[in-house]
Design an enzyme around this catalytic site. Structure first.
Site, PDB file in Angstrom:
ATOM      1  N   ASP A 146     -13.941 -27.284  40.102  1.00 31.32           N
ATOM      2  CA  ASP A 146     -14.544 -26.900  40.775  1.00 31.32           C
ATOM      3  C   ASP A 146     -14.996 -25.787  42.005  1.00 31.32           C
ATOM      4  OD1 ASP A 146     -16.549 -27.537  38.765  1.00 31.32           O
ATOM      5  OD2 ASP A 146     -17.987 -28.668  39.548  1.00 31.32           O
ATOM      6  N   ASP A 147     -15.689 -24.833  42.110  1.00 31.74           N
ATOM      7  CA  ASP A 147     -15.538 -23.907  43.996  1.00 31.74           C
ATOM      8  C   ASP A 147     -13.793 -23.327  43.429  1.00 31.74           C
ATOM      9  OD1 ASP A 147     -17.970 -25.323  44.322  1.00 31.74           O
ATOM     10  OD2 ASP A 147     -17.052 -27.163  45.508  1.00 31.74           O
TER      11      ASP A 147
END
Length: 306
Positions: free
Chosen positions: A13-14
């Protein structure tokens, strides 16, 4: 009991949060430890992340963000219900508070989600095969309906529903965090029907809350996967030999952010600057984790392989 064939999507993620996060996620992908990424299009290094994904052929989807940093929709940058008095999104908990008070305009939520899909398309050259929510905002009341409409409009098939088997038995999670996780779980249960009605799909099993940051270890990941598979196969009456179980493991590897670089418009947050990111990276690339996958008939893949 023979282990069923497992398709495991390990999502970093991110992606796009900062150059050091990008580098960490790419290193994990090249080590065969991450098989899929989720891009924050309002991240300070989003354009760079999209280039890296293209260069290394990393399967990439959209990490829709309504809670951290700045909107990408021009119209909403100055005056909108999505912003606090400082002109940024309300934050992980602030967003939930504003929502519960009825302060968020759902047409603005939709406008921003569509703008993020459009920007993703612009950066990567394709629509996201999967789209989930930063800080799990996509399963919140009201938001879930708008989110599902946007996915259906763009023909985005896959999402994430963060209901983690065995979460309740994780006594190492501090009570304040556990309260948040149980809220996410309840919201997720209430989202299943909405996503189903819109023809949206997600993997059979989600893991990631109990294995985040300092709580990540090879044994922790394995016991989470094993107990999830055991629970799933006990529920699914199909013969184990023919069953393929799909799992998404949500991870947050990276080299810690160094302020002021990074973030989504207002600098990197504490989790991003902490050693916990590096700890996840170092755990995920451990050879014993990789060899464990092989012995357990686990095949790493991305959403487009489902």
């Amino acid at each position: 009991l023979r282990m069923p064939q497992v398709k495991l999507i390990v999502t970093g993620d991110d992606f796009g949060y900062c150059p050091r996060r990008n580098q960490g996620i790419v290193d994990c992908f090249l080590a065969g430890a991450v098989s899929n990424v989720s891009l924050l299009v309002n991240g300070s290094a989003a354009a760079d992340a999209a280039k890296l994904a293209r260069r290394y052929n990393i399967p990439i989807g959209l990490h829709a963000n309504l809670s951290e940093g700045s909107p990408v929709c021009e119209v909403l940058k100055t005056n909108s219900s999505l912003l606090n008095q400082h002109g940024f999104f309300h934050g992980k908990m602030g967003f939930r508070t504003a929502l519960s008070k009825g302060l968020l305009n759902m047409s603005e939520v939709k406008q921003e989600l569509k703008a993020q899909v459009e920007l993703f398309h612009e950066l990567t050259g394709h629509l996201p095969p999967h789209m989930d929510g930063h800080q799990h905002v996509h399963v919140l009341p009201e938001i879930r309906h708008v989110f599902a409409e946007v996915l259906e409009e763009y023909g985005i098939k896959y999402t994430r529903v963060p209901i983690e088997p065995g979460l309740h038995n994780c006594d190492w999670i501090p009570p304040s965090l556990m309260d948040f996780y149980l809220g996410v779980e309840e919201d997720s249960f209430n989202t299943v029907d909405v996503f189903t009605r819109h023809g949206i799909r997600w993997p059979d099993i989600y893991i990631g809350l109990s294995t985040m940051g300092r709580n990540m270890s090879v044994s922790n990941i394995w016991s989470a996967i094993d107990s999830a598979i055991a629970e799933f196969t006990s529920r699914a009456p199909a013969t184990p030999q023919s069953t393929t179980v799909t799992i998404e493991l949500m991870v947050h590897p990276g080299y810690p952010s160094v302020p002021p670089v990074g973030g989504c418009g207002e600098g990197p947050d504490d989790f991003s600057q902490s050693w916990e990111r590096l700890h996840e990276l170092q755990t995920l690339i451990k050879p014993e984790l990789q060899s464990h996958y092989k012995t357990r008939n686990v095949q790493l893949c991305s959403f487009k392989d489902l």
